[in-house]
Design a protein around this motif. Structure first.
Motif, mmCIF file in Angstrom:
data_model
loop_
_atom_site.group_PDB
_atom_site.id
_atom_site.type_symbol
_atom_site.label_atom_id
_atom_site.label_comp_id
_atom_site.label_asym_id
_atom_site.label_seq_id
_atom_site.Cartn_x
_atom_site.Cartn_y
_atom_site.Cartn_z
ATOM 1 N N ARG A 35 0.832 -1.207 0.000
ATOM 2 C CA ARG A 35 0.000 0.000 0.000
ATOM 3 C C ARG A 35 0.872 1.265 0.000
ATOM 4 O O ARG A 35 0.502 2.278 -0.581
ATOM 5 C CB ARG A 35 -0.939 0.017 1.193
ATOM 6 N N LEU A 36 2.033 1.179 0.613
ATOM 7 C CA LEU A 36 2.951 2.317 0.577
ATOM 8 C C LEU A 36 3.478 2.517 -0.843
ATOM 9 O O LEU A 36 3.549 3.648 -1.329
ATOM 10 C CB LEU A 36 4.113 2.116 1.547
ATOM 11 N N LEU A 45 0.700 11.984 -0.584
ATOM 12 C CA LEU A 45 1.637 12.356 0.481
ATOM 13 C C LEU A 45 1.047 12.177 1.872
ATOM 14 O O LEU A 45 1.757 11.784 2.810
ATOM 15 C CB LEU A 45 2.104 13.791 0.282
ATOM 16 N N GLU A 46 -0.222 12.419 2.015
ATOM 17 C CA GLU A 46 -0.860 12.280 3.326
ATOM 18 C C GLU A 46 -0.837 10.813 3.767
ATOM 19 O O GLU A 46 -0.502 10.498 4.907
ATOM 20 C CB GLU A 46 -2.302 12.823 3.246
ATOM 21 N N ARG A 47 -1.158 9.905 2.868
ATOM 22 C CA ARG A 47 -1.141 8.477 3.204
ATOM 23 C C ARG A 47 0.286 8.005 3.461
ATOM 24 O O ARG A 47 0.543 7.244 4.389
ATOM 25 C CB ARG A 47 -1.777 7.646 2.096
ATOM 26 N N ILE A 48 1.215 8.451 2.650
ATOM 27 C CA ILE A 48 2.625 8.093 2.848
ATOM 28 C C ILE A 48 3.060 8.487 4.251
ATOM 29 O O ILE A 48 3.668 7.693 4.973
ATOM 30 C CB ILE A 48 3.520 8.770 1.791
ATOM 31 N N GLU A 49 2.727 9.687 4.659
ATOM 32 C CA GLU A 49 3.131 10.183 5.975
ATOM 33 C C GLU A 49 2.494 9.364 7.101
ATOM 34 O O GLU A 49 3.160 9.032 8.090
ATOM 35 C CB GLU A 49 2.762 11.657 6.107
ATOM 36 N N TYR A 54 3.056 5.322 11.388
ATOM 37 C CA TYR A 54 2.653 4.041 11.969
ATOM 38 C C TYR A 54 3.849 3.107 12.147
ATOM 39 O O TYR A 54 4.082 2.579 13.237
ATOM 40 C CB TYR A 54 1.585 3.388 11.082
ATOM 41 N N VAL A 55 4.622 2.898 11.087
ATOM 42 C CA VAL A 55 5.723 1.940 11.199
ATOM 43 C C VAL A 55 6.821 2.449 12.136
ATOM 44 O O VAL A 55 7.429 1.648 12.848
ATOM 45 C CB VAL A 55 6.313 1.517 9.835
ATOM 46 N N PHE A 56 7.072 3.750 12.164
ATOM 47 C CA PHE A 56 8.069 4.258 13.102
ATOM 48 C C PHE A 56 7.582 4.133 14.546
ATOM 49 O O PHE A 56 8.379 3.890 15.450
ATOM 50 C CB PHE A 56 8.468 5.692 12.778
ATOM 51 N N ARG A 57 6.276 4.250 14.760
ATOM 52 C CA ARG A 57 5.727 4.046 16.106
ATOM 53 C C ARG A 57 5.959 2.598 16.532
ATOM 54 O O ARG A 57 6.385 2.324 17.649
ATOM 55 C CB ARG A 57 4.233 4.387 16.114
ATOM 56 N N LEU A 58 5.699 1.667 15.640
ATOM 57 C CA LEU A 58 5.930 0.261 15.975
ATOM 58 C C LEU A 58 7.411 -0.025 16.199
ATOM 59 O O LEU A 58 7.771 -0.786 17.097
ATOM 60 C CB LEU A 58 5.408 -0.654 14.867
ATOM 61 N N ALA A 59 8.252 0.580 15.382
ATOM 62 C CA ALA A 59 9.696 0.347 15.509
ATOM 63 C C ALA A 59 10.221 0.820 16.859
ATOM 64 O O ALA A 59 11.213 0.282 17.358
ATOM 65 C CB ALA A 59 10.439 1.043 14.374
ATOM 66 N N ARG A 60 9.560 1.810 17.447
ATOM 67 C CA ARG A 60 9.989 2.337 18.747
ATOM 68 C C ARG A 60 9.321 1.647 19.936
ATOM 69 O O ARG A 60 9.564 2.007 21.087
ATOM 70 C CB ARG A 60 9.692 3.833 18.819
#
Length: 92
Positions: A35-36, A45-49, A54-60
């Motif tokens: 989907r990315l 751009l809004e969906r990309i962001e 989301y993925v950076f939140r999970l990574a942290r």
């Protein structure tokens, strides 16, 4: 509800169907990676962001007890590792 699922419901409601079909974060992240790629092709751009957030939140997220429960590892293997496959994403 697990963190990866709750965060997806909150941040990515348009992927609710995919989220309900997937049983593991590995599979959902693989679907989300596709989907990315689509969002980059559409220049959404809004969906990309939102996907990136989301993925950076999970990574942290707090470390799990092993690789199968550690969201940072899961994100790295199921999502980040495959991003260079897209020329558009590599440019970004």
């Amino acid at each position: 509800m697990s963190l990866w699922r709750q965060e997806a419901f909150d941040r990515l409601p348009e992927f609710r169907k995919e989220l309900q079909e997937e049983k593991s974060p590995h599979c959902f992240l693989s679907t989300l990676r596709g989907r990315l790629f689509e969002a980059y092709q559409e220049e959404n751009l809004e969906r990309i962001e939102r996907i990136k957030e989301y993925v950076f939140r999970l990574a942290r997220a707090r470390e799990g007890h092993d690789a199968s429960s550690d969201l940072g590892t899961i994100v790295a293997v199921s999502f980040f590792e495959h991003l260079p496959e897209s020329k558009l994403i590599r440019k970004d």
